[in-house]
Write a protein that holds these residues in place. Structure first.
Motif, PDB file in Angstrom:
ATOM      1  N   ASN A 158     -36.724  71.082  -6.233  1.00  0.00           N
ATOM      2  CA  ASN A 158     -36.405  72.147  -7.198  1.00  0.00           C
ATOM      3  C   ASN A 158     -37.216  73.392  -6.902  1.00  0.00           C
ATOM      4  O   ASN A 158     -38.377  73.311  -6.495  1.00  0.00           O
ATOM      5  CB  ASN A 158     -36.673  71.679  -8.634  1.00  0.00           C
ATOM      6  CG  ASN A 158     -36.069  72.637  -9.638  1.00  0.00           C
ATOM      7  OD1 ASN A 158     -34.871  72.882  -9.607  1.00  0.00           O
ATOM      8  ND2 ASN A 158     -36.889  73.208 -10.518  1.00  0.00           N
ATOM      9  N   THR A 160     -38.499  75.655  -8.841  1.00  0.00           N
ATOM     10  CA  THR A 160     -39.699  75.801  -9.673  1.00  0.00           C
ATOM     11  C   THR A 160     -40.419  74.457  -9.737  1.00  0.00           C
ATOM     12  O   THR A 160     -39.901  73.491 -10.322  1.00  0.00           O
ATOM     13  CB  THR A 160     -39.312  76.267 -11.089  1.00  0.00           C
ATOM     14  OG1 THR A 160     -38.527  77.457 -10.966  1.00  0.00           O
ATOM     15  CG2 THR A 160     -40.526  76.530 -11.942  1.00  0.00           C
ATOM     16  N   TRP A 204     -21.612  78.788  -8.240  1.00  0.00           N
ATOM     17  CA  TRP A 204     -20.381  79.191  -8.947  1.00  0.00           C
ATOM     18  C   TRP A 204     -19.716  80.393  -8.298  1.00  0.00           C
ATOM     19  O   TRP A 204     -18.498  80.544  -8.357  1.00  0.00           O
ATOM     20  CB  TRP A 204     -20.684  79.470 -10.426  1.00  0.00           C
ATOM     21  CG  TRP A 204     -20.906  78.228 -11.210  1.00  0.00           C
ATOM     22  CD1 TRP A 204     -22.116  77.659 -11.501  1.00  0.00           C
ATOM     23  CD2 TRP A 204     -19.911  77.358 -11.750  1.00  0.00           C
ATOM     24  NE1 TRP A 204     -21.932  76.497 -12.195  1.00  0.00           N
ATOM     25  CE2 TRP A 204     -20.587  76.287 -12.373  1.00  0.00           C
ATOM     26  CE3 TRP A 204     -18.521  77.374 -11.778  1.00  0.00           C
ATOM     27  CZ2 TRP A 204     -19.924  75.242 -13.005  1.00  0.00           C
ATOM     28  CZ3 TRP A 204     -17.847  76.339 -12.417  1.00  0.00           C
ATOM     29  CH2 TRP A 204     -18.540  75.290 -13.017  1.00  0.00           C
TER      30      TRP A 204
HETATM   31  P1  NDP Z   1     -30.228  73.945 -16.215  1.00  0.00           P
HETATM   32  O1  NDP Z   1     -30.259  75.378 -16.618  1.00  0.00           O
HETATM   33  O2  NDP Z   1     -30.871  72.912 -17.064  1.00  0.00           O
HETATM   34  O3  NDP Z   1     -30.903  73.825 -14.741  1.00  0.00           O
HETATM   35  C1  NDP Z   1     -30.529  74.716 -13.740  1.00  0.00           C
HETATM   36  C2  NDP Z   1     -31.152  74.255 -12.402  1.00  0.00           C
HETATM   37  O4  NDP Z   1     -30.617  75.088 -11.374  1.00  0.00           O
HETATM   38  C3  NDP Z   1     -32.656  74.378 -12.338  1.00  0.00           C
HETATM   39  O5  NDP Z   1     -33.170  73.304 -11.602  1.00  0.00           O
HETATM   40  C4  NDP Z   1     -32.826  75.712 -11.588  1.00  0.00           C
HETATM   41  O6  NDP Z   1     -34.039  75.784 -10.864  1.00  0.00           O
HETATM   42  C5  NDP Z   1     -31.698  75.618 -10.608  1.00  0.00           C
HETATM   43  N1  NDP Z   1     -31.275  76.913 -10.065  1.00  0.00           N
HETATM   44  C6  NDP Z   1     -30.642  77.921 -10.729  1.00  0.00           C
HETATM   45  N2  NDP Z   1     -30.375  78.931  -9.882  1.00  0.00           N
HETATM   46  C7  NDP Z   1     -30.838  78.538  -8.663  1.00  0.00           C
HETATM   47  C8  NDP Z   1     -30.839  79.141  -7.381  1.00  0.00           C
HETATM   48  N3  NDP Z   1     -30.311  80.352  -7.173  1.00  0.00           N
HETATM   49  N4  NDP Z   1     -31.379  78.451  -6.335  1.00  0.00           N
HETATM   50  C9  NDP Z   1     -31.887  77.218  -6.531  1.00  0.00           C
HETATM   51  N5  NDP Z   1     -31.923  76.590  -7.739  1.00  0.00           N
HETATM   52  C10 NDP Z   1     -31.398  77.249  -8.776  1.00  0.00           C
HETATM   53  O7  NDP Z   1     -28.706  73.611 -15.948  1.00  0.00           O
HETATM   54  P2  NDP Z   1     -27.991  72.187 -15.984  1.00  0.00           P
HETATM   55  O8  NDP Z   1     -28.893  71.203 -15.350  1.00  0.00           O
HETATM   56  O9  NDP Z   1     -27.482  71.917 -17.339  1.00  0.00           O
HETATM   57  O10 NDP Z   1     -26.688  72.450 -15.059  1.00  0.00           O
HETATM   58  C11 NDP Z   1     -26.821  72.600 -13.649  1.00  0.00           C
HETATM   59  C12 NDP Z   1     -25.415  72.757 -13.049  1.00  0.00           C
HETATM   60  O11 NDP Z   1     -24.668  71.558 -13.217  1.00  0.00           O
HETATM   61  C13 NDP Z   1     -24.587  73.887 -13.663  1.00  0.00           C
HETATM   62  O12 NDP Z   1     -23.878  74.540 -12.631  1.00  0.00           O
HETATM   63  C14 NDP Z   1     -23.625  73.147 -14.575  1.00  0.00           C
HETATM   64  O13 NDP Z   1     -22.428  73.849 -14.759  1.00  0.00           O
HETATM   65  C15 NDP Z   1     -23.404  71.870 -13.776  1.00  0.00           C
HETATM   66  N6  NDP Z   1     -22.984  70.747 -14.621  1.00  0.00           N
HETATM   67  C16 NDP Z   1     -21.800  70.121 -14.320  1.00  0.00           C
HETATM   68  C17 NDP Z   1     -21.378  69.042 -15.060  1.00  0.00           C
HETATM   69  C18 NDP Z   1     -20.076  68.387 -14.733  1.00  0.00           C
HETATM   70  O14 NDP Z   1     -19.578  67.619 -15.564  1.00  0.00           O
HETATM   71  N7  NDP Z   1     -19.517  68.607 -13.556  1.00  0.00           N
HETATM   72  C19 NDP Z   1     -22.163  68.525 -16.196  1.00  0.00           C
HETATM   73  C20 NDP Z   1     -23.401  69.240 -16.415  1.00  0.00           C
HETATM   74  C21 NDP Z   1     -23.782  70.314 -15.638  1.00  0.00           C
HETATM   75  P3  NDP Z   1     -35.361  76.412 -11.541  1.00  0.00           P
HETATM   76  O15 NDP Z   1     -35.984  75.288 -12.318  1.00  0.00           O
HETATM   77  O16 NDP Z   1     -36.161  76.842 -10.382  1.00  0.00           O
HETATM   78  O17 NDP Z   1     -34.916  77.575 -12.411  1.00  0.00           O
END
Ligand code: NDP
Length: 289
Positions: A158, A160, A204
């Protein structure tokens, strides 16, 4: 002549989040409710953080069947419920609320949703070595799903590091190996992974990827690449270009929705119908964006 009885009021069920306008849930849940003969409307419940307590209190109304919860409320909602399923508490996220005898209960159907979707395309999951990108709620659900499938080697990277440390601490004693989020460490971890899962929010938009795409060349040829994003992503396209097998997030989305529907209604969900409806809604949306 006696008046006919008034039509029974329709039940309500909906998705709570901010924003929710993009949600595919109504498109798959409404036809499923109709097919089951349940007189209920699946609606959008856009809700700010300030409005969340009021929204949850409103779920106690007798005509409410339950709710889905999405970004950004999956964690905050737990404190407002009467009970949270232990697995959902471990995941630190609730995506489904049901009412039992005036009690609001939180569940996490992302866990079973991911396990079922992966299990359908991967018969040897327990022999796979998994690398998960991301440490948010979805990544936690994926770790617990992989554990339920018997996957014993799970690594997580991850951006962060403090968030990754928290995931590892919260999910203990489930063994989760820590991978640094730099190219050298990722390349090394990819060369040892037969299951790569993007559970970050990156992907996305075209041109957006959770890691440099040339690193994918380090994956073994039999690796399966999964993206929780429920549309075509640069990551999936690059993996397929290398001849790797891929899975997008739509089957997980449908399976978690199907499990939610079963919890609300007690009926077996019409999964094929939900899959077709969600796919059609996703494609229609992609055509207009
Ligand atoms: P959270 O906001 O809880 O977590 C987001 C994660 O993405 C964090 O680990 C964050 O890292 C990381 N992140 C964001 N931007 C970047 C980047 N540019 N480069 C690297 N890491 C990045 O979101 P969720 O866990 O709830 O959801 C994550 C994804 O999963 C979303 O796209 C969501 O739509 C998808 N999802 C799909 C589901 C399905 O049924 N298909 C169900 C649930 C979620 P950091 O900690 O460093 O910010």
């Amino acid at each position: 002549m006696t008046e006919p009885p008034p039509p029974l009021a329709r039940l309500r069920v909906g998705v709570i989040g901010d924003p929710v306008a993009h949600s595919l849930s109504p498109a798959m849940q409404q036809p499923a409710l109709d097919a089951l003969g349940i007189a209920a409307n699946y609606v959008l419940w856009p809700t700010t953080a300030e409005g969340l307590p009021g929204r949850i209190a409103g779920l106690r109304a007798p005509d409410v069947l339950g709710a889905n919860v999405t970004v950004p409320h999956k964690r905050a909602v737990m404190a407002l419920l009467d009970e949270v399923n232990p697995l959902a508490r471990r995941a630190g996220a609730v995506n489904t609320i049901l009412r039992r005898d005036d009690r609001l209960i939180g569940e996490n159907t992302d866990i079973a949703g991911f396990a079922t979707a992966l299990g359908a395309v991967c018969r040897d999951a327990e022999d796979r070595r998994a690398l998960i990108l991301g440490a948010g709620g979805a990544a936690r659900a994926v770790v617990l799903a992989l554990e339920s499938l018997g996957v014993s080697r799970i690594a997580v990277a991850n951006r962060t590091t403090s968030r990754l440390d928290q995931l590892i601490a919260d999910l203990a004693p489930t063994p989760v190996a820590r991978v640094e989020y730099d190219d050298t460490a990722l390349r090394r971890a990819l060369s040892d992974a037969t299951l790569l899962i993007n559970a970050t929010a990156a992907g996305w938009q075209p041109g957006e990827s959770p890691l440099p795409l040339d690193l994918l060349g380090a994956l073994p040829v039999d690796a399966l690449v999964v993206d929780l994003t429920y549309r075509e992503t640069d990551l999936l396209a690059a993996a397929r270009h290398l001849g790797l097998t891929t899975l997008d997030g739509l089957p997980m989305l449908v399976r978690q929705g199907a499990r939610s529907l079963e919890l609300w209604t007690g009926h077996k969900a019409p999964v094929d119908l939900m899959m077709a409806a969600a796919g059609a809604a996703r494609d229609a949306r992609a055509a207009t964006h």
